[in-house]
Scaffold this motif. Sequence first.
Motif, short mmCIF file in Angstrom:
data_model
loop_
_atom_site.label_atom_id
_atom_site.label_comp_id
_atom_site.label_asym_id
_atom_site.label_seq_id
_atom_site.Cartn_x
_atom_site.Cartn_y
_atom_site.Cartn_z
N VAL A 3 69.46 22.07 -62.53
CA VAL A 3 68.06 22.48 -62.45
C VAL A 3 67.94 23.72 -61.58
O VAL A 3 68.51 23.78 -60.49
CB VAL A 3 67.19 21.34 -61.86
N GLY A 4 67.19 24.70 -62.03
CA GLY A 4 66.83 25.85 -61.22
C GLY A 4 65.37 25.70 -60.82
O GLY A 4 64.53 25.37 -61.66
N GLY A 13 58.53 21.46 -54.22
CA GLY A 13 59.82 22.07 -54.55
C GLY A 13 60.94 21.53 -53.69
O GLY A 13 62.04 21.27 -54.18
N LYS A 14 60.68 21.33 -52.41
CA LYS A 14 61.70 20.79 -51.51
C LYS A 14 62.07 19.36 -51.89
O LYS A 14 63.24 18.98 -51.88
CB LYS A 14 61.18 20.83 -50.07
N GLU A 15 61.09 18.57 -52.24
CA GLU A 15 61.34 17.18 -52.64
C GLU A 15 62.15 17.11 -53.94
O GLU A 15 63.11 16.36 -54.04
CB GLU A 15 60.02 16.43 -52.81
N ASP A 21 70.52 18.04 -58.93
CA ASP A 21 71.56 19.05 -58.75
C ASP A 21 70.90 20.39 -59.03
O ASP A 21 70.67 20.75 -60.19
CB ASP A 21 72.70 18.78 -59.72
N CYS A 22 70.51 21.12 -57.98
CA CYS A 22 69.66 22.30 -58.13
C CYS A 22 70.28 23.58 -57.60
O CYS A 22 71.10 23.56 -56.70
CB CYS A 22 68.36 22.10 -57.36
N ILE A 23 69.79 24.66 -58.18
CA ILE A 23 69.93 25.99 -57.61
C ILE A 23 68.53 26.35 -57.16
O ILE A 23 67.58 26.27 -57.94
CB ILE A 23 70.42 27.01 -58.65
N PHE A 49 64.36 24.62 -65.90
CA PHE A 49 63.80 25.56 -64.94
C PHE A 49 62.43 25.06 -64.51
O PHE A 49 61.57 24.80 -65.34
CB PHE A 49 63.68 26.95 -65.54
N ILE A 50 62.24 24.92 -63.19
CA ILE A 50 60.95 24.52 -62.63
C ILE A 50 60.40 25.73 -61.88
O ILE A 50 60.93 26.14 -60.86
CB ILE A 50 61.09 23.31 -61.68
#
Length: 72
Positions: A3-4, A13-15, A21-23, A49-50
């Motif tokens: 996930v980006g 966003g932090k949560e 598994d993020c970038i 993408f979020i």
Amino acid sequence: MKVGITGHCSGLGKELYSRFDCIGFDLKNGFDIANPVPIVEALVDCDVFINNAYSGRHQASLFEAVDNTWGD
């Protein structure tokens, strides 16, 4: 699943960043949604993408750049 996410240093966003598994893309780590090219290039390995960060019209421009790249 990779996930980006923009705006990953605070709030929702932090949560989300802590749960997947993020970038992360945030001003605090050198990414600015007003300059979408480095973000779009880094999303190449992502499945999701979020677009969480908000900065007026830049959020829509970033979404359009990602859509144009992923739509190919």
